[in-house]
Scaffold this active site. Structure first.
Site, mmCIF file in Angstrom:
data_model
loop_
_atom_site.group_PDB
_atom_site.id
_atom_site.type_symbol
_atom_site.label_atom_id
_atom_site.label_comp_id
_atom_site.label_asym_id
_atom_site.label_seq_id
_atom_site.Cartn_x
_atom_site.Cartn_y
_atom_site.Cartn_z
ATOM 1 C CB CYS A 175 -1.009 -0.006 1.156
ATOM 2 S SG CYS A 175 -0.315 0.151 2.802
ATOM 3 C CB CYS A 192 0.244 1.186 -4.160
ATOM 4 S SG CYS A 192 0.378 -0.391 -4.986
ATOM 5 C CB CYS A 230 2.776 -2.028 -7.461
ATOM 6 S SG CYS A 230 3.375 -3.673 -7.054
#
Length: 155
Positions: free
Chosen positions: A16, A90, A94
């Site tokens: 996150c 996120c 990522c």
């Protein structure tokens, strides 16, 4: 399961933004419910200085101690070393590697919320971790952290 690491244990990375709430609670649940049969990592794209105190308190209520946990920065190496990457808000931060299993868990962000508001998030994460264990073929630890009062069913 695809792409397992060199060990015989599957590995999961929870990501996150701040690695201070959702991903820390998910890692705590997976460590407790997985009974050491899953390698657990968590990280954030912009890690906070400390874990959210309301998340620490909510997890302590179910017997999971996050007081020693600390937010960690997301690295490409952590993603590459994981079989499953679970993202939690996120966005595009990522890194994506072909062949990895990705899941995106749409969960409310506990940042700035009190423990009363964090408990339902904690309980939803527990249910998702149990589903994840099932998908990995890992039987959850029977006596690990039962909830005292289950959350009401979602409609």
């Amino acid at each position: 399961m695809t792409g397992q690491a060199a060990t015989d244990r599957p590995s999961v990375l929870f990501v996150c933004v701040h690695n201070a709430g959702r991903s820390q609670m998910a890692a705590g649940w997976l460590e407790a419910l997985g009974g050491g049969r899953v390698e657990v990592r968590s990280a954030g794209s912009a890690p906070a200085d400390t874990v959210n105190p309301a998340a620490v308190e909510a997890m302590a209520e179910v017997g999971i101690d996050l007081t020693a946990a600390s937010p960690k920065v997301l690295t490409s190496e952590a993603v590459q070393a994981s079989d499953v990457v679970v993202t939690m808000g996120c966005g595009d931060a990522c890194p994506f590697f072909p062949g990895k299993r990705y899941e995106d868990w749409a969960l409310e962000d506990p940042a700035g919320k009190g423990v009363d508001s964090v408990r339902p998030i904690r309980d939803e994460i527990r249910a998702r971790v149990l589903d994840l264990l099932d998908s990995l073929g890992v039987e959850p630890v029977a006596d690990a952290t039962p909830l005292e009062e289950p959350s009401p069913p979602r409609e």
